[in-house]
Every structure is written in C-alpha cells, then in structure tokens.
Motif scaffolding. Structure first.
Motif, PDB file in Angstrom:
ATOM      1  N   GLU A  58     -14.754 -16.132 -10.827  1.00 57.43           N
ATOM      2  CA  GLU A  58     -13.836 -16.222 -11.947  1.00 57.43           C
ATOM      3  C   GLU A  58     -12.954 -14.987 -11.817  1.00 57.43           C
ATOM      4  N   TYR A  59     -11.858 -15.152 -11.116  1.00 63.68           N
ATOM      5  CA  TYR A  59     -11.004 -14.018 -10.785  1.00 63.68           C
ATOM      6  C   TYR A  59     -10.094 -13.660 -11.944  1.00 63.68           C
ATOM      7  N   LEU A  60     -10.019 -12.358 -12.215  1.00 62.02           N
ATOM      8  CA  LEU A  60      -9.140 -11.820 -13.241  1.00 62.02           C
ATOM      9  C   LEU A  60      -8.449 -10.590 -12.662  1.00 62.02           C
ATOM     10  N   LEU A  61      -7.352 -10.178 -13.268  1.00 57.93           N
ATOM     11  CA  LEU A  61      -6.567  -9.063 -12.731  1.00 57.93           C
ATOM     12  C   LEU A  61      -7.226  -7.710 -12.956  1.00 57.93           C
ATOM     13  N   SER A  62      -7.053  -6.863 -11.968  1.00 53.04           N
ATOM     14  CA  SER A  62      -7.569  -5.506 -12.006  1.00 53.04           C
ATOM     15  C   SER A  62      -6.544  -4.583 -11.341  1.00 53.04           C
ATOM     16  N   VAL A  63      -6.381  -3.383 -11.880  1.00 51.53           N
ATOM     17  CA  VAL A  63      -5.459  -2.393 -11.323  1.00 51.53           C
ATOM     18  C   VAL A  63      -6.185  -1.603 -10.237  1.00 51.53           C
ATOM     19  N   ARG A  64      -5.523  -1.421  -9.090  1.00 51.27           N
ATOM     20  CA  ARG A  64      -6.104  -0.655  -7.989  1.00 51.27           C
ATOM     21  C   ARG A  64      -5.027   0.213  -7.356  1.00 51.27           C
ATOM     22  N   ASN A  65      -5.487   1.224  -6.656  1.00 54.00           N
ATOM     23  CA  ASN A  65      -4.605   2.056  -5.850  1.00 54.00           C
ATOM     24  C   ASN A  65      -4.082   1.188  -4.707  1.00 54.00           C
ATOM     25  N   CYS A  66      -2.798   1.221  -4.475  1.00 57.10           N
ATOM     26  CA  CYS A  66      -2.168   0.370  -3.462  1.00 57.10           C
ATOM     27  C   CYS A  66      -2.645   0.662  -2.045  1.00 57.10           C
ATOM     28  N   THR A  67      -3.261   1.834  -1.831  1.00 54.89           N
ATOM     29  CA  THR A  67      -3.745   2.172  -0.491  1.00 54.89           C
ATOM     30  C   THR A  67      -5.194   1.741  -0.276  1.00 54.89           C
ATOM     31  N   ALA A  68      -5.833   1.166  -1.308  1.00 51.29           N
ATOM     32  CA  ALA A  68      -7.198   0.646  -1.145  1.00 51.29           C
ATOM     33  C   ALA A  68      -7.151  -0.579  -0.235  1.00 51.29           C
ATOM     34  N   TRP A  69      -8.263  -0.905   0.361  1.00 49.51           N
ATOM     35  CA  TRP A  69      -8.335  -2.044   1.262  1.00 49.51           C
ATOM     36  C   TRP A  69      -8.930  -3.241   0.543  1.00 49.51           C
ATOM     37  N   SER A  70      -8.363  -4.398   0.801  1.00 51.95           N
ATOM     38  CA  SER A  70      -8.873  -5.633   0.215  1.00 51.95           C
ATOM     39  C   SER A  70      -8.425  -6.812   1.069  1.00 51.95           C
ATOM     40  N   SER A  71      -9.059  -7.951   0.862  1.00 51.46           N
ATOM     41  CA  SER A  71      -8.594  -9.164   1.532  1.00 51.46           C
ATOM     42  C   SER A  71      -7.323  -9.645   0.831  1.00 51.46           C
ATOM     43  N   ILE A  72      -6.687 -10.656   1.375  1.00 49.57           N
ATOM     44  CA  ILE A  72      -5.401 -11.076   0.823  1.00 49.57           C
ATOM     45  C   ILE A  72      -5.311 -12.595   0.724  1.00 49.57           C
ATOM     46  N   VAL A  73      -4.479 -13.044  -0.199  1.00 53.09           N
ATOM     47  CA  VAL A  73      -4.103 -14.453  -0.297  1.00 53.09           C
ATOM     48  C   VAL A  73      -2.578 -14.500  -0.288  1.00 53.09           C
ATOM     49  N   CYS A  74      -2.048 -15.235   0.681  1.00 51.35           N
ATOM     50  CA  CYS A  74      -0.599 -15.416   0.786  1.00 51.35           C
ATOM     51  C   CYS A  74      -0.223 -16.755   0.163  1.00 51.35           C
ATOM     52  N   GLU A  75       0.999 -16.817  -0.331  1.00 49.87           N
ATOM     53  CA  GLU A  75       1.483 -18.080  -0.891  1.00 49.87           C
ATOM     54  C   GLU A  75       2.857 -18.423  -0.330  1.00 49.87           C
ATOM     55  N   GLN A  76       3.087 -19.707  -0.216  1.00 45.77           N
ATOM     56  CA  GLN A  76       4.387 -20.256   0.159  1.00 45.77           C
ATOM     57  C   GLN A  76       4.747 -21.322  -0.861  1.00 45.77           C
ATOM     58  N   VAL A  77       6.027 -21.594  -0.961  1.00 41.98           N
ATOM     59  CA  VAL A  77       6.483 -22.693  -1.799  1.00 41.98           C
ATOM     60  C   VAL A  77       6.252 -23.983  -1.019  1.00 41.98           C
ATOM     61  N   PRO A  78       5.634 -24.987  -1.644  1.00 37.95           N
ATOM     62  CA  PRO A  78       5.410 -26.251  -0.934  1.00 37.95           C
ATOM     63  C   PRO A  78       6.722 -26.938  -0.574  1.00 37.95           C
TER      64      PRO A  78
END
Length: 189
Positions: free
Chosen positions: A147-167
């Motif tokens: 159940e994903y919700l928004l969280s503030v992080r330092n932009c230099t922290a490492w995390s996985s990513i989800v990219c989006e495109q317009v269909p």
C-alpha cells in the motif's frame, strides 16, 4: 437441384453484399514494450537502485519520465500492479519534488504541475528529510504491505524506480472490401 444451388448462391451473394458496408471500430490503448498498461499509464519497474537524478535520466533515456500520481484511482492501480509485478519492492522514486522551492510546494517533474493529490505515508511529510518524493510501503511482519504512500527523501538516496509513458491511443477498424464477395466460390456437383 440446380435451383437450390442458385438460391443458396443468391442468398450468400446478398449477405456478402450487405457485409461490404460493415465498418466496426474499437478504441485501442497500447503501450510500447516492455511497458505495461496500468490504468491510464504505461509503467515499467526497474530493479536498479539509483538516486533521483539518475532515475530521472534512466526514464528519459527510454522516452519516459518518473511516475506521478494524480488521483486515488491511479494510486490504487499502481498498488495493485506493484503487488502483482514486484511484490517485494518497498519503495520507488516518483517525479515529485520541491527542488528550488522554499515554500514546501511539490511539483511533478513529469508534467511541471503542482502536486495537488498527495497521499502521505504515516508521519509524512518531513521536509527536512529531503526534496524528492517516493512511493513507500511499510513492512508488516516481514512482508511488504503493498500500500504505497508518498514519503519525502533526500534526492541522493538510492531507490528503485517506476517509469511512465503516455499510452498510444488508436482506433482499430474492420472493413470488408466491396468486392470481397467476388472471391467466393461455389462448388457444383
């Protein structure tokens, strides 16, 4: 017997003559491979751990941008998709940030618009934690809650990513050619 074949051929000819004017249309929404259609977005999860800047560059190199969340239905669709496609992912970057903004207003990098829908995780936002937004899921009893919700992080922290495109939206049409009935052959005995 010949008249039965003639009547059969006449009925077939009339039917095919009517079919030549058939024009069916269907709206088709597709995503470029390897993106998946999720709600009204094409999404792609990357297992690479990158900082926000590298994540943004990774998505842009694929003709995409980091994911944004505009409303509750998009968030629900993303939650469902992540549970099915990557059930052990705890967090991933979004395009949300307040870079260069001193008023704690967040914007979606992907659209340039101010983020109005901000489904914060428990005890968030914490502006002192950074300038970039990620979607975060709590771990309950050793399992990702998904159940994903928004969280503030330092932009230099490492995390996985989800990219989006317009269909890609298109109309698929099925038309029968007016002369297609001419190719029908009736076998005579």
């Amino acid at each position: 017997m010949l008249w039965k074949q003639f009547i059969g051929f006449a009925i077939l000819g009339l039917t095919l003559a009517q079919l030549h004017s058939v024009n069916s249309q269907a709206a088709v929404t597709t995503c470029k491979s390897p993106f998946a259609l999720v709600s009204d977005k094409c999404l792609l999860w990357h297992s690479k751990f990158l900082n926000w800047y590298e994540a943004d560059r990774q998505c842009r190199s694929q003709g995409a941008q980091l994911v944004s969340v505009q409303n509750v239905s998009q968030l629900q669709a993303i939650n469902k998709w992540m549970k099915a496609s990557s059930p052990n992912t705890v967090e991933f970057w979004t395009s949300g940030n307040k870079l260069g903004n001193t008023q704690n207003l967040y914007f979606w990098e992907s659209t340039g618009q101010q983020a109005k829908y901000l489904p914060w995780a428990k005890s968030q936002p914490k502006p002192k934690d950074g300038d970039c937004l990620m979607l975060y899921s709590e771990i309950k009893n050793g399992v990702v809650a998904n159940e994903y919700l928004l969280s503030v992080r330092n932009c230099t922290a490492w995390s996985s990513i989800v990219c989006e495109q317009v269909p890609t939206k298109s109309v698929q049409r099925t038309c029968l050619m007016p002369n297609s009935f001419e190719t029908v052959q009736v076998q005579q005995n």
